[in-house]
Design an enzyme around this catalytic site. Structure first.
Site, PDB file in Angstrom:
ATOM      1  N   GLU A   7      54.362 -45.188  21.229  1.00  0.00           N
ATOM      2  CA  GLU A   7      53.790 -45.913  20.102  1.00  0.00           C
ATOM      3  C   GLU A   7      53.752 -47.417  20.311  1.00  0.00           C
ATOM      4  O   GLU A   7      52.818 -48.082  19.929  1.00  0.00           O
ATOM      5  CB  GLU A   7      54.577 -45.610  18.818  1.00  0.00           C
ATOM      6  CG  GLU A   7      54.245 -44.251  18.252  1.00  0.00           C
ATOM      7  CD  GLU A   7      55.095 -43.927  17.045  1.00  0.00           C
ATOM      8  OE1 GLU A   7      55.316 -44.817  16.209  1.00  0.00           O
ATOM      9  OE2 GLU A   7      55.550 -42.776  16.959  1.00  0.00           O
ATOM     10  N   ASP A  78      57.269 -41.390  18.582  1.00  0.00           N
ATOM     11  CA  ASP A  78      58.622 -41.342  18.017  1.00  0.00           C
ATOM     12  C   ASP A  78      59.041 -39.927  17.592  1.00  0.00           C
ATOM     13  O   ASP A  78      58.205 -39.098  17.248  1.00  0.00           O
ATOM     14  CB  ASP A  78      58.727 -42.293  16.816  1.00  0.00           C
ATOM     15  CG  ASP A  78      58.790 -43.747  17.260  1.00  0.00           C
ATOM     16  OD1 ASP A  78      59.021 -43.978  18.468  1.00  0.00           O
ATOM     17  OD2 ASP A  78      58.609 -44.641  16.414  1.00  0.00           O
ATOM     18  N   ASP A  80      59.858 -38.158  15.112  1.00  0.00           N
ATOM     19  CA  ASP A  80      59.869 -37.712  13.724  1.00  0.00           C
ATOM     20  C   ASP A  80      58.467 -37.245  13.350  1.00  0.00           C
ATOM     21  O   ASP A  80      57.574 -37.188  14.195  1.00  0.00           O
ATOM     22  CB  ASP A  80      60.385 -38.812  12.789  1.00  0.00           C
ATOM     23  CG  ASP A  80      59.645 -40.128  12.971  1.00  0.00           C
ATOM     24  OD1 ASP A  80      58.547 -40.122  13.569  1.00  0.00           O
ATOM     25  OD2 ASP A  80      60.160 -41.165  12.526  1.00  0.00           O
ATOM     26  N   GLU A  82      56.089 -38.558  11.618  1.00  0.00           N
ATOM     27  CA  GLU A  82      55.071 -39.577  11.848  1.00  0.00           C
ATOM     28  C   GLU A  82      54.671 -39.580  13.330  1.00  0.00           C
ATOM     29  O   GLU A  82      53.495 -39.589  13.669  1.00  0.00           O
ATOM     30  CB  GLU A  82      55.655 -40.938  11.462  1.00  0.00           C
ATOM     31  CG  GLU A  82      54.650 -42.001  11.130  1.00  0.00           C
ATOM     32  CD  GLU A  82      54.060 -41.834   9.740  1.00  0.00           C
ATOM     33  OE1 GLU A  82      54.741 -41.253   8.858  1.00  0.00           O
ATOM     34  OE2 GLU A  82      52.923 -42.251   9.536  1.00  0.00           O
ATOM     35  N   TYR A 327      67.585 -43.728  17.765  1.00  0.00           N
ATOM     36  CA  TYR A 327      66.470 -43.862  16.835  1.00  0.00           C
ATOM     37  C   TYR A 327      66.956 -44.197  15.428  1.00  0.00           C
ATOM     38  O   TYR A 327      67.910 -43.591  14.932  1.00  0.00           O
ATOM     39  CB  TYR A 327      65.659 -42.569  16.827  1.00  0.00           C
ATOM     40  CG  TYR A 327      64.325 -42.713  16.149  1.00  0.00           C
ATOM     41  CD1 TYR A 327      63.453 -43.727  16.523  1.00  0.00           C
ATOM     42  CD2 TYR A 327      63.941 -41.836  15.145  1.00  0.00           C
ATOM     43  CE1 TYR A 327      62.232 -43.872  15.910  1.00  0.00           C
ATOM     44  CE2 TYR A 327      62.709 -41.967  14.518  1.00  0.00           C
ATOM     45  CZ  TYR A 327      61.859 -42.987  14.902  1.00  0.00           C
ATOM     46  OH  TYR A 327      60.645 -43.112  14.283  1.00  0.00           O
ATOM     47  N   ARG A 329      65.393 -44.083  12.444  1.00  0.00           N
ATOM     48  CA  ARG A 329      64.996 -43.329  11.247  1.00  0.00           C
ATOM     49  C   ARG A 329      65.603 -41.931  11.313  1.00  0.00           C
ATOM     50  O   ARG A 329      65.106 -41.058  12.008  1.00  0.00           O
ATOM     51  CB  ARG A 329      63.472 -43.258  11.129  1.00  0.00           C
ATOM     52  CG  ARG A 329      62.887 -44.518  10.530  1.00  0.00           C
ATOM     53  CD  ARG A 329      61.475 -44.315  10.051  1.00  0.00           C
ATOM     54  NE  ARG A 329      60.538 -44.400  11.161  1.00  0.00           N
ATOM     55  CZ  ARG A 329      60.002 -45.534  11.590  1.00  0.00           C
ATOM     56  NH1 ARG A 329      60.308 -46.675  11.017  1.00  0.00           N
ATOM     57  NH2 ARG A 329      59.167 -45.532  12.585  1.00  0.00           N
ATOM     58  N   HIS A 374      67.774 -36.286  15.359  1.00  0.00           N
ATOM     59  CA  HIS A 374      68.917 -35.400  15.530  1.00  0.00           C
ATOM     60  C   HIS A 374      70.284 -36.055  15.546  1.00  0.00           C
ATOM     61  O   HIS A 374      71.277 -35.378  15.607  1.00  0.00           O
ATOM     62  CB  HIS A 374      68.741 -34.601  16.814  1.00  0.00           C
ATOM     63  CG  HIS A 374      67.306 -34.411  17.158  1.00  0.00           C
ATOM     64  ND1 HIS A 374      66.573 -33.359  16.665  1.00  0.00           N
ATOM     65  CD2 HIS A 374      66.456 -35.165  17.880  1.00  0.00           C
ATOM     66  CE1 HIS A 374      65.329 -33.460  17.095  1.00  0.00           C
ATOM     67  NE2 HIS A 374      65.225 -34.540  17.829  1.00  0.00           N
TER      68      HIS A 374
END
Ligand SMILES: [Zn+2]
Length: 764
Positions: A7, A78, A80, A82, A327, A329, A374
């Protein structure tokens, strides 16, 4: 050759280095497609099919070029929902998959890889273990986007019609605004009760005098904190003097409610015998907190570092992209096996084995679904402190917090000893509590605040002597306003926040001016109150926390594959749109614009005025509206008073004349929330409002000579979001602006020609 797409450009280089020669890495700079900016963009009659439009054609073109000669496309966005959706959009746009996510291009292989930390080991491991695109995750992201679009797009026009043009309603944001509005109203209707505390300084040896002191209103503050507050009371053991608090009368909790009552207690106890009645020592444990999730990171960074949630996330993203933390988020509290071992090894070596429990500590996530990210937020290398990573400023502070919290989470609890002494005087009981840290445990690394306070040795039956009696006046406090930290905590408690949504919610409700900040705390605006009232009355579900939490759960189920997204949206949308049509007819335009009563009388008919919310903020309207159209500005000026200003000398020497309508009528001067403006005489029916313009000579006087273009034309003075600026005469076609410097006197002197020329132009 494999083409890896991430990204952010910042990550691309590092990852290329870790993956070696068979890979080239490009960045998509986030989403490459989105719902259209205008229009609904969702086909509600055909399975809510979204009408995605390319938002970054240049990036896509670059990716298409890069794909030439490549045998495999690797999606590394990423980890997730998104990120999954971004990967899928890219694969679809590059024609490697079809819209159902099926791999259709047999010439090019397709892999999806995920890693939650950008380290060599994690990236290589991910590359060696690719999977397919997870369409459940993609669907959960699409469903959220579509739901939000449906609610926003359908509900906002109704707000325009019924309250004010330009307003917008959002799905989760509206619940957040409601929380803030409800809290404000609780505070408004709160009645503070007075109460008094009595504190007795006690000596263990006889004293001859008693001092009596009163303190009025010691705590008017509404500061509240989710963190424990530091409070170390200095106690000098040489002067054996301890503050005891009056707690009981005849064995029951006691609190005086007035000064007279506290006076009575004082007169009753001052000359009586004070005897130690009870001495108790107890050990307790204070456990470390789990490592950070997104929500607790944002809360703690707000409380300890004063960071707004958006700032925290920006810094955390930097640290993640630099490979320094996992990560950012996530709602998981879990740490990987390797991470726990690394933390334990580091802690033993650095602090000693006595701080490390025999077995690793396992934290369970509150979230009911196994979310796609995770691990909790932790450093990728526990042994590296902020200094050894070369971090400074905000990054240093946030990294330190993350590292210490994660390390502490694998340490033994602190052992505290509390020491309670009770002194009886007649019917009354006073109490003092001492606290000592016997073993620091995790406090060695993560400084949670503990107030330590030593009590001297006292024995049951011992007589003690009051030296000073201090009566303090207090008032019960209304529930505190929400801060960013406490709002995030509440959203999480109610089940309506998700790692990716906290910061955007907080941004949106302020940006739409539904709430404002006073210091650290949120206050609803008039608009926020009015819109919330309308939604609560007519769209209860949209602003109901339970309902919204259920929607979030449904989205989680879509992500798990246990719920089908079209069905889920259909369930919601059918009843929502029926209700929308029904309520649209019911809601009266005037119903929600009243804010309160006013003492002013109507200039036209003499009836009472009421405070209303208008296009430019508050104004006074005749209570007899629409029969009587009388109105005034909030300071009691009528429209005529404002209009009179136009005729004054001062006004004429400052501003250009009123603009004229096509049929030659003058625009009228009006007052709005942001000051005066010219309004079309048929305003607000004719929506033509224009800013006041300064006379050219006034501009030169205030801002200096305007800059000139190459062909000698003057730049024009414009009003922007961030103040005044010079704009090229062909602005906005020619995007050339110059910041205003403070007016220089020399500039003002050489006004001459330019001014006259402009004056002529303006008078045309
Ligand atoms: Zn009236």
């Amino acid at each position: 050759m494999k083409l890896v797409i991430v990204e952010s450009p910042a990550k691309a280089k590092t990852i290329e280095k870790y993956l070696g020669k068979e890979y080239k890495v490009k960045s998509s700079k986030g989403h490459v497609v989105d719902l259209p900016k205008s229009g609904l963009g969702v086909d509600v009659d055909h399975n809510y099919t979204p009408d995605y439009q390319v938002t970054k054609p240049a990036v896509l073109q670059e990716l298409r070029q890069a794909l030439k000669g490549v045998d495999t496309l690797v999606l590394a966005s990423d980890p997730d929902r998104e990120g999954e959706a971004i990967g899928w959009h890219i694969a679809t746009e590059l024609k490697v998959t079809d819209r159902s996510g099926r791999h259709t291009n047999k010439k090019i292989g397709l892999e999806r890889i995920v890693f939650t930390e950008i380290t060599k080991e994690a990236v290589q491991n991910a590359a060696a273990n690719p999977r397919k695109i997870d369409m459940n995750l993609v669907d959960a992201q699409q469903a959220r986007r579509i739901l939000d679009r449906l609610v926003g797009y359908k509900l906002s026009p109704l707000l325009w019609k019924k309250i004010r043009y330009g307003l917008s309603a959002g799905r989760v944001q509206s619940v957040a605004v409601r929380l803030i509005v409800d809290r404000e109203r609780e505070r408004e209707s709160f009645n503070a009760d007075e109460y008094w505390n009595l504190i007795a300084d006690i000596r263990t040896e006889k004293t001859n005098k008693i001092e009596i002191v009163y303190k009025l209103k010691t705590d008017g503050s509404e500061e509240e904190s989710d963190e424990e507050v530091t409070e170390t009371i200095e106690y000098d053991p040489n002067v054996i003097k301890v503050p005891f608090t009056l707690t009981q009368k005849q064995g029951k909790k006691f609190e005086a409610v007035s000064k007279a009552e506290i006076d009575k207690v004082i007169s009753e106890v001052e000359s009586k015998k004070w005897i130690v009645a009870d001495v108790k020592k107890e050990e307790s444990r204070k456990f470390p907190s789990p490592p950070f999730s997104t929500s607790t990171l944002q809360q703690t960074a707000a409380n300890r570092l004063g960071f707004a949630s958006a700032r925290t996330m920006k810094i955390a993203q930097k640290l993640y992209e630099a490979g320094q933390i996992t990560y950012m988020r996530t709602d998981s509290l879990h740490l990987s096996q390797q991470a726990i071992e690394a933390a334990r090894k580091y802690l033993s070596a650095r602090y000693g084995a006595k701080f490390v429990p025999e077995k690793p500590i396992v934290y369970k996530s509150k979230s009911k679904v196994a979310q796609e990210a995770h691990e909790a937020i932790r450093p990728t290398h526990f042994e590296k402190d902020a200094k050894s990573l070369g971090l400074s400023g905000d990054e240093e502070r946030l990294y330190k917090l993350i590292r210490e919290r994660a390390l502490a989470s694998q340490m033994l609890p602190a052992i505290l000893e509390s020491h309670t002494v009770k002194v009886n005087v007649d019917d009354y009981a006073f109490q003092a509590i001492g606290k000592q840290v016997l073993f620091k445990g995790y406090l060695e690394v993560y400084p949670d605040k503990v107030s330590e306070f030593d009590l001297p040795k006292m024995e049951v039956g011992q007589q003690v002597y009051p030296e000073k009696l201090l009566g303090t006046q207090h008032f019960t406090q209304p529930p505190a306003r929400f801060s960013e930290a406490s709002l995030i905590k509440e959203l999480e408690r109610l089940g309506i926040g998700r790692p990716s949504t906290y910061a955007p919610i907080i941004h949106t409700i302020q940006q739409r001016q539904y709430v404002e900040k006073e210091g650290r705390y949120f206050i609803p605006t008039d608009t926020g109150k009015v819109v919330t009232d309308l939604l609560v009355k007519y769209f209860e579900e949209i602003v109901d926390a339970g309902f919204t939490a259920q929607m979030e759960n449904n989205l989680d189920e879509v992500a798990n594959g246990s719920e089908e997204w079209v069905k889920m949206i259909d369930n919601f949308y059918k009843s929502f749109s029926t209700n929308l049509d029904k309520q649209d007819k019911k809601i009266k335009k005037e119903e929600f614009t009243k804010l309160g009563d006013s003492k002013e009388k109507c200039p036209d008919c003499g009836k009472a005025m009421i405070i209303k919310l208008g296009r430019f903020g508050r104004f006074l309207s005749c209570s007899d509206f629409p029969e009587c159209k009388g109105m005034m500005s909030m300071d009691g000026k009528t429209d005529e008073d404002v209009q009179e200003q136009v005729k004054t000398k001062e006004f004429k020497e400052t501003y250009l004349d009123a603009p004229k309508t096509e049929d030659g009528r003058d625009f009228l001067l009006k007052r709005g929330k942001f000051g005066e403006f010219w309004a079309h005489p048929d305003y607000p029916k004719v929506k033509d409002a224009r800013p006041l313009e300064l006379l050219p000579e006034k501009i030169v006087e205030l801002y200096g000579e305007p800059p000139k273009t190459e062909d000698g034309r003057d730049y024009a003075l414009k009003n922007g979001k961030f103040g005044k600026f010079w704009a090229h005469p062909d602005y906005p076609e020619v995007k050339d602006i110059i910041k205003i410097k403070t007016a220089s006197k020399s500039g003002a002197k050489t006004s001459g020609k330019a001014t006259k020329k402009r004056a002529k132009k303006a008078s045309k």
